[in-house]
Motif scaffolding. Structure first.
Motif, PDB file in Angstrom:
ATOM      1  N   PRO A   1      41.740 -46.965   5.986  1.00  0.00           N
ATOM      2  CA  PRO A   1      40.631 -46.110   5.570  1.00  0.00           C
ATOM      3  C   PRO A   1      39.571 -46.016   6.680  1.00  0.00           C
ATOM      4  O   PRO A   1      39.364 -46.960   7.453  1.00  0.00           O
ATOM      5  CB  PRO A   1      40.054 -46.830   4.343  1.00  0.00           C
ATOM      6  CG  PRO A   1      41.152 -47.713   3.860  1.00  0.00           C
ATOM      7  CD  PRO A   1      41.957 -48.068   5.060  1.00  0.00           C
ATOM      8  N   LEU A   2      38.898 -44.876   6.734  1.00  0.00           N
ATOM      9  CA  LEU A   2      37.925 -44.615   7.789  1.00  0.00           C
ATOM     10  C   LEU A   2      36.822 -45.672   7.828  1.00  0.00           C
ATOM     11  O   LEU A   2      36.441 -46.143   8.908  1.00  0.00           O
ATOM     12  CB  LEU A   2      37.310 -43.219   7.615  1.00  0.00           C
ATOM     13  CG  LEU A   2      36.294 -42.812   8.675  1.00  0.00           C
ATOM     14  CD1 LEU A   2      36.918 -42.827  10.066  1.00  0.00           C
ATOM     15  CD2 LEU A   2      35.730 -41.442   8.352  1.00  0.00           C
ATOM     16  N   ALA A   3      36.318 -46.079   6.681  1.00  0.00           N
ATOM     17  CA  ALA A   3      35.242 -47.081   6.652  1.00  0.00           C
ATOM     18  C   ALA A   3      35.719 -48.394   7.259  1.00  0.00           C
ATOM     19  O   ALA A   3      34.984 -49.038   8.021  1.00  0.00           O
ATOM     20  CB  ALA A   3      34.760 -47.303   5.220  1.00  0.00           C
ATOM     21  N   VAL A   4      36.947 -48.798   6.952  1.00  0.00           N
ATOM     22  CA  VAL A   4      37.503 -50.032   7.506  1.00  0.00           C
ATOM     23  C   VAL A   4      37.672 -49.886   9.012  1.00  0.00           C
ATOM     24  O   VAL A   4      37.307 -50.778   9.788  1.00  0.00           O
ATOM     25  CB  VAL A   4      38.841 -50.396   6.828  1.00  0.00           C
ATOM     26  CG1 VAL A   4      39.539 -51.544   7.541  1.00  0.00           C
ATOM     27  CG2 VAL A   4      38.616 -50.725   5.351  1.00  0.00           C
ATOM     28  N   GLU A   5      38.179 -48.739   9.438  1.00  0.00           N
ATOM     29  CA  GLU A   5      38.363 -48.481  10.871  1.00  0.00           C
ATOM     30  C   GLU A   5      37.032 -48.567  11.614  1.00  0.00           C
ATOM     31  O   GLU A   5      36.938 -49.178  12.682  1.00  0.00           O
ATOM     32  CB  GLU A   5      38.994 -47.110  11.082  1.00  0.00           C
ATOM     33  CG  GLU A   5      39.233 -46.775  12.540  1.00  0.00           C
ATOM     34  CD  GLU A   5      39.878 -45.417  12.734  1.00  0.00           C
ATOM     35  OE1 GLU A   5      39.628 -44.807  13.792  1.00  0.00           O
ATOM     36  OE2 GLU A   5      40.624 -44.955  11.839  1.00  0.00           O
ATOM     37  N   GLN A   6      35.996 -47.985  11.044  1.00  0.00           N
ATOM     38  CA  GLN A   6      34.684 -48.002  11.690  1.00  0.00           C
ATOM     39  C   GLN A   6      34.145 -49.438  11.813  1.00  0.00           C
ATOM     40  O   GLN A   6      33.594 -49.805  12.849  1.00  0.00           O
ATOM     41  CB  GLN A   6      33.699 -47.130  10.917  1.00  0.00           C
ATOM     42  CG  GLN A   6      33.988 -45.655  11.057  1.00  0.00           C
ATOM     43  CD  GLN A   6      33.115 -44.793  10.160  1.00  0.00           C
ATOM     44  OE1 GLN A   6      32.585 -45.253   9.149  1.00  0.00           O
ATOM     45  NE2 GLN A   6      32.966 -43.528  10.535  1.00  0.00           N
ATOM     46  N   ILE A   7      34.306 -50.231  10.766  1.00  0.00           N
ATOM     47  CA  ILE A   7      33.835 -51.621  10.812  1.00  0.00           C
ATOM     48  C   ILE A   7      34.643 -52.415  11.832  1.00  0.00           C
ATOM     49  O   ILE A   7      34.077 -53.178  12.628  1.00  0.00           O
ATOM     50  CB  ILE A   7      33.913 -52.290   9.417  1.00  0.00           C
ATOM     51  CG1 ILE A   7      32.923 -51.645   8.468  1.00  0.00           C
ATOM     52  CG2 ILE A   7      33.687 -53.797   9.517  1.00  0.00           C
ATOM     53  CD1 ILE A   7      31.463 -51.835   8.853  1.00  0.00           C
ATOM     54  N   VAL A   8      35.955 -52.249  11.840  1.00  0.00           N
ATOM     55  CA  VAL A   8      36.809 -52.971  12.785  1.00  0.00           C
ATOM     56  C   VAL A   8      36.412 -52.629  14.222  1.00  0.00           C
ATOM     57  O   VAL A   8      36.266 -53.524  15.065  1.00  0.00           O
ATOM     58  CB  VAL A   8      38.301 -52.664  12.525  1.00  0.00           C
ATOM     59  CG1 VAL A   8      39.180 -53.136  13.675  1.00  0.00           C
ATOM     60  CG2 VAL A   8      38.749 -53.293  11.204  1.00  0.00           C
ATOM     61  N   LEU A   9      36.201 -51.349  14.498  1.00  0.00           N
ATOM     62  CA  LEU A   9      35.806 -50.945  15.852  1.00  0.00           C
ATOM     63  C   LEU A   9      34.426 -51.477  16.219  1.00  0.00           C
ATOM     64  O   LEU A   9      34.214 -51.990  17.320  1.00  0.00           O
ATOM     65  CB  LEU A   9      35.842 -49.414  15.980  1.00  0.00           C
ATOM     66  CG  LEU A   9      37.235 -48.785  15.928  1.00  0.00           C
ATOM     67  CD1 LEU A   9      37.135 -47.269  15.869  1.00  0.00           C
ATOM     68  CD2 LEU A   9      38.077 -49.235  17.120  1.00  0.00           C
ATOM     69  N   ARG A  10      33.493 -51.372  15.313  1.00  0.00           N
ATOM     70  CA  ARG A  10      32.129 -51.836  15.589  1.00  0.00           C
ATOM     71  C   ARG A  10      32.089 -53.361  15.731  1.00  0.00           C
ATOM     72  O   ARG A  10      31.392 -53.891  16.596  1.00  0.00           O
ATOM     73  CB  ARG A  10      31.188 -51.374  14.469  1.00  0.00           C
ATOM     74  CG  ARG A  10      29.750 -51.706  14.729  1.00  0.00           C
ATOM     75  CD  ARG A  10      29.215 -50.914  15.920  1.00  0.00           C
ATOM     76  NE  ARG A  10      27.833 -51.288  16.131  1.00  0.00           N
ATOM     77  CZ  ARG A  10      27.307 -51.630  17.296  1.00  0.00           C
ATOM     78  NH1 ARG A  10      28.037 -51.598  18.380  1.00  0.00           N
ATOM     79  NH2 ARG A  10      26.054 -51.966  17.399  1.00  0.00           N
ATOM     80  N   TRP A  11      32.854 -54.057  14.895  1.00  0.00           N
ATOM     81  CA  TRP A  11      32.920 -55.524  14.977  1.00  0.00           C
ATOM     82  C   TRP A  11      33.489 -55.935  16.334  1.00  0.00           C
ATOM     83  O   TRP A  11      33.039 -56.909  16.935  1.00  0.00           O
ATOM     84  CB  TRP A  11      33.784 -56.063  13.837  1.00  0.00           C
ATOM     85  CG  TRP A  11      33.550 -57.497  13.490  1.00  0.00           C
ATOM     86  CD1 TRP A  11      34.398 -58.533  13.725  1.00  0.00           C
ATOM     87  CD2 TRP A  11      32.410 -58.053  12.823  1.00  0.00           C
ATOM     88  NE1 TRP A  11      33.857 -59.703  13.242  1.00  0.00           N
ATOM     89  CE2 TRP A  11      32.632 -59.429  12.678  1.00  0.00           C
ATOM     90  CE3 TRP A  11      31.223 -57.519  12.327  1.00  0.00           C
ATOM     91  CZ2 TRP A  11      31.722 -60.285  12.074  1.00  0.00           C
ATOM     92  CZ3 TRP A  11      30.322 -58.367  11.723  1.00  0.00           C
ATOM     93  CH2 TRP A  11      30.584 -59.728  11.604  1.00  0.00           C
ATOM     94  N   GLY A  12      34.468 -55.177  16.809  1.00  0.00           N
ATOM     95  CA  GLY A  12      35.031 -55.438  18.137  1.00  0.00           C
ATOM     96  C   GLY A  12      33.985 -55.264  19.225  1.00  0.00           C
ATOM     97  O   GLY A  12      33.893 -56.071  20.153  1.00  0.00           O
ATOM     98  N   ASP A  13      33.180 -54.188  19.127  1.00  0.00           N
ATOM     99  CA  ASP A  13      32.101 -53.974  20.104  1.00  0.00           C
ATOM    100  C   ASP A  13      31.091 -55.119  20.050  1.00  0.00           C
ATOM    101  O   ASP A  13      30.642 -55.607  21.087  1.00  0.00           O
ATOM    102  CB  ASP A  13      31.375 -52.657  19.823  1.00  0.00           C
ATOM    103  CG  ASP A  13      32.213 -51.439  20.183  1.00  0.00           C
ATOM    104  OD1 ASP A  13      33.197 -51.590  20.940  1.00  0.00           O
ATOM    105  OD2 ASP A  13      31.887 -50.345  19.691  1.00  0.00           O
ATOM    106  N   LEU A  14      30.720 -55.527  18.845  1.00  0.00           N
ATOM    107  CA  LEU A  14      29.760 -56.616  18.703  1.00  0.00           C
ATOM    108  C   LEU A  14      30.317 -57.934  19.246  1.00  0.00           C
ATOM    109  O   LEU A  14      29.578 -58.741  19.805  1.00  0.00           O
ATOM    110  CB  LEU A  14      29.359 -56.786  17.233  1.00  0.00           C
ATOM    111  CG  LEU A  14      28.498 -55.662  16.670  1.00  0.00           C
ATOM    112  CD1 LEU A  14      28.378 -55.792  15.155  1.00  0.00           C
ATOM    113  CD2 LEU A  14      27.135 -55.649  17.321  1.00  0.00           C
ATOM    114  N   GLY A  15      31.613 -58.128  19.080  1.00  0.00           N
ATOM    115  CA  GLY A  15      32.246 -59.339  19.599  1.00  0.00           C
ATOM    116  C   GLY A  15      31.967 -59.522  21.079  1.00  0.00           C
ATOM    117  O   GLY A  15      31.674 -60.630  21.538  1.00  0.00           O
ATOM    118  N   GLY A  16      32.037 -58.434  21.838  1.00  0.00           N
ATOM    119  CA  GLY A  16      31.739 -58.510  23.266  1.00  0.00           C
ATOM    120  C   GLY A  16      30.319 -58.983  23.523  1.00  0.00           C
ATOM    121  O   GLY A  16      30.068 -59.749  24.455  1.00  0.00           O
ATOM    122  N   GLN A  17      29.390 -58.556  22.698  1.00  0.00           N
ATOM    123  CA  GLN A  17      27.993 -58.982  22.851  1.00  0.00           C
ATOM    124  C   GLN A  17      27.814 -60.453  22.475  1.00  0.00           C
ATOM    125  O   GLN A  17      26.880 -61.102  22.937  1.00  0.00           O
ATOM    126  CB  GLN A  17      27.076 -58.104  21.994  1.00  0.00           C
ATOM    127  CG  GLN A  17      27.047 -56.660  22.451  1.00  0.00           C
ATOM    128  CD  GLN A  17      26.271 -55.759  21.502  1.00  0.00           C
ATOM    129  OE1 GLN A  17      25.504 -56.224  20.677  1.00  0.00           O
ATOM    130  NE2 GLN A  17      26.479 -54.466  21.628  1.00  0.00           N
TER     131      GLN A  17
END
Length: 181
Positions: free
Chosen positions: A2-18
């Motif tokens: 689902p799009l909402a899950v995809e958005q969270i997974v992608l954003r969580w990945g970006d935050l992981g780098g930080q």
């Protein structure tokens, strides 16, 4: 996915780098957290478009942090993975891991430095000695507070957090000497 899950997974990945965490590790953790059923490494690789070797290494790291665990699935010999879903457990495990890797060595280094100064005596100005001792007092106080907080039940911690501004306003009644430095 689902799009909402995809958005969270992608954003969580970006935050992981930080946060100093590999993007793939963070994405896999988010995907498993939001998954209703255990996933295999192959499922994860396909869903996220990652190389199987990357997924395997990321799963090992998440297992080390104890943010995921293997679960058996009847009739399937492959390893399946689930994320820790208790948010307090997740936060505690991350805090414990980071403390062990980042804070504990700093506390040891500061304590060693102060012990060295105590042993040397000469060559250290009173101001530098005072600063080192304040630094040691601070890190040991924070370390002690952290150890105390591990024993506080999560529901009590949540009440304390929700009371945050009220507790801060009560501190204005405490004199500066009582607050520490």
């Amino acid at each position: 996915m689902p799009l909402a899950v995809e958005q969270i997974v992608l954003r969580w990945g970006d935050l992981g780098g930080q946060w100093g965490v590999n993007r793939s590790v963070a994405q896999i953790q988010a995907l498993l957290y939001l998954s209703e059923k255990p996933l295999t490494a192959e499922d994860i690789a396909t869903t996220l478009g990652l190389a199987r070797s990357n997924v395997s290494n990321s799963l090992k790291e998440l297992l080390t942090w104890k943010l995921i665990h293997r679960v058996p699935v009847l009739g399937d010999r492959r390893d399946h993975y689930e994320a820790e879903t208790d948010l307090w457990q997740m936060a505690t495990k991350v805090a414990q891991g980071r403390k062990a890797r980042e804070i504990d060595p700093m506390v040891a280094a500061i304590n060693d430095a102060v012990a060295s100064v105590d042993g040397q005596g000469a060559g250290i100005s009173p101001e530098v000695r005072a600063r080192l001792e304040r630094l040691q007092g601070f890190v040991n106080t924070v370390d002690g507070w952290y150890q105390q907080m591990l024993g506080v039940p999560p529901e009590t911690l949540m009440r304390l957090i929700r009371m945050g501004s009220k507790v801060v306003s009560l501190l204005k009644f405490v004199g500066p000497k009582d607050r520490g430095s």
